[in-house]
Motif scaffolding. Structure first.
Motif, PDB file in Angstrom:
ATOM      1  N   LEU A 101      -3.047 -41.381   1.760  1.00  0.00           N
ATOM      2  CA  LEU A 101      -2.319 -41.656   3.005  1.00  0.00           C
ATOM      3  C   LEU A 101      -1.153 -42.604   2.741  1.00  0.00           C
ATOM      4  N   ARG A 102      -0.063 -42.405   3.457  1.00  0.00           N
ATOM      5  CA  ARG A 102       1.096 -43.293   3.296  1.00  0.00           C
ATOM      6  C   ARG A 102       0.817 -44.677   3.865  1.00  0.00           C
ATOM      7  N   ASP A 103       0.055 -44.715   4.959  1.00  0.00           N
ATOM      8  CA  ASP A 103      -0.284 -46.008   5.564  1.00  0.00           C
ATOM      9  C   ASP A 103      -1.175 -46.791   4.611  1.00  0.00           C
ATOM     10  N   LYS A 104      -0.931 -48.087   4.546  1.00  0.00           N
ATOM     11  CA  LYS A 104      -1.747 -48.948   3.696  1.00  0.00           C
ATOM     12  C   LYS A 104      -1.829 -50.319   4.343  1.00  0.00           C
ATOM     13  N   VAL A 105      -2.792 -51.100   3.909  1.00  0.00           N
ATOM     14  CA  VAL A 105      -2.908 -52.491   4.333  1.00  0.00           C
ATOM     15  C   VAL A 105      -2.441 -53.329   3.144  1.00  0.00           C
ATOM     16  N   SER A 106      -1.482 -54.200   3.372  1.00  0.00           N
ATOM     17  CA  SER A 106      -0.948 -55.027   2.294  1.00  0.00           C
ATOM     18  C   SER A 106      -1.435 -56.462   2.394  1.00  0.00           C
ATOM     19  N   GLY A 107      -1.452 -57.137   1.274  1.00  0.00           N
ATOM     20  CA  GLY A 107      -1.786 -58.566   1.256  1.00  0.00           C
ATOM     21  C   GLY A 107      -3.272 -58.857   1.309  1.00  0.00           C
ATOM     22  N   ALA A 108      -4.098 -57.907   0.861  1.00  0.00           N
ATOM     23  CA  ALA A 108      -5.547 -58.112   0.901  1.00  0.00           C
ATOM     24  C   ALA A 108      -6.025 -58.892  -0.314  1.00  0.00           C
ATOM     25  N   ALA A 109      -7.249 -59.423  -0.211  1.00  0.00           N
ATOM     26  CA  ALA A 109      -7.830 -60.211  -1.303  1.00  0.00           C
ATOM     27  C   ALA A 109      -8.360 -59.342  -2.419  1.00  0.00           C
ATOM     28  N   GLY A 110      -8.601 -58.074  -2.179  1.00  0.00           N
ATOM     29  CA  GLY A 110      -9.053 -57.176  -3.236  1.00  0.00           C
ATOM     30  C   GLY A 110     -10.389 -56.542  -2.975  1.00  0.00           C
ATOM     31  N   GLU A 111     -11.325 -57.328  -2.439  1.00  0.00           N
ATOM     32  CA  GLU A 111     -12.664 -56.820  -2.213  1.00  0.00           C
ATOM     33  C   GLU A 111     -12.749 -56.158  -0.837  1.00  0.00           C
ATOM     34  N   VAL A 112     -13.380 -54.966  -0.806  1.00  0.00           N
ATOM     35  CA  VAL A 112     -13.563 -54.253   0.459  1.00  0.00           C
ATOM     36  C   VAL A 112     -14.924 -54.635   1.004  1.00  0.00           C
TER      37      VAL A 112
END
Length: 193
Positions: free
Chosen positions: A181-192
Motif C-alpha cells: 500500500l502507498r499509505d504508510k505510518v512514519s516516525g514509528a519506534a519499530g515494534e508493532v
C-alpha cells in the motif's frame, strides 16, 4: 590534509529514558537521566544543511585518502569473515495459523527472506511473505525491524528504517499479490504492538 571543523556549540542537555508524550521504546529508564551531548551540533535530521553535508563530504574524503593503504587488508578480513558464515541457510519452520513460517538467506543477497509453506512435505510450495532484498533494493541502508502477519494471513505489516536513525515507517503488503500500500505510518519506534 585535515578537515576544518565547524564552530562547535556548547553541549546540549538531553533526557535519556521515559519522557511524557514521547515514544521511547519498551521499558525506558524511569526516572530519566540527564545526559550532555557533546556532538548535538552535528544533528541534521532532514539531511539538508549544506554546511553539514559539505563537512561530512570532507570527513569522508579524508577517511578515504587515509584508509587507501588498508583496502587490500579490508578485503582479506571480509573474505575471512564470510568464509566462516553459512550464507545460504534456513531457520527451523514454526507453525502459525495453518502455515509453517520461517526465514532464509541466500548467498550473495544481504537480507533475509520471510517465507511460509502450507506443509513441510518435500516439494511443498514456498510462498514469499516478505523479501527484504526487494524492500532494500537501491537503498544505502535497510533495517526491517518487525514483521507481523495479519490474523487472516493475507497481509504482512512490516517496519523499515532506510536512514539508520532508528525511526521506522510502517508498511502493509498483500502476501498474495506482493503489492505494498502507498499509505504508510512514519516516525514509528519499530515494534508493532
Amino acid at each position: 590534509k585535515g578537515v576544518k571543523p565547524f564552530k562547535q556549540n556548547p553541549p546540549v542537555e538531553l533526557l535519556a529514558g521515559k519522557v511524557e508524550g514521547e515514544n521511547r521504546g519498551p521499558n525506558p529508564m524511569d526516572p530519566p537521566v540527564v545526559m550532555k551531548d557533546e556532538l548535538y551540533w552535528l544533528r541534521d535530521d532532514q539531511r539538508k544543511d549544506s554546511r553539514m553535508i559539505a563537512h561530512l563530504n570532507r570527513e569522508n574524503a579524508y577517511f578515504e585518502a587515509n584508509f587507501k593503504p588498508y583496502r587490500k587488508l579490508q578485503k582479506t578480513i571480509y573474505k575471512e569473515f564470510v568464509s566462516h558464515m553459512k550464507e545460504t541457510d534456513q531457520e527451523v519452520p514454526y507453525p502459525h495459523g495453518g502455515y509453517y513460517y520461517y526465514t532464509r538467506t541466500e548467498k550473495g543477497r544481504p537480507y533475509v527472506i520471510y517465507c511460509r509453506k502450507k506443509n513441510l512435505e518435500a516439494g511443498a510450495e514456498e510462498e514469499v511473505v516478505l523479501d527484504v532484498n526487494v524492500v532494500g533494493k537501491g537503498k544505502g541502508h535497510c533495517d526491517v525491524y518487525d514483521v507481523v502477519v495479519s490474523p487472516d494471513h493475507s497481509l504482512v505489516l512490516y517496519t523499515v528504517d532506510f536512514l539508520g536513525d532508528e525511526t521506522y515507517d510502517v508498511h502493509v503488503r498483500s502476501i498474495a499479490t506482493g503489492y505494498t500500500l502507498r499509505d504508510k505510518v512514519s516516525g514509528a519506534a519499530g515494534e508493532v504492538v
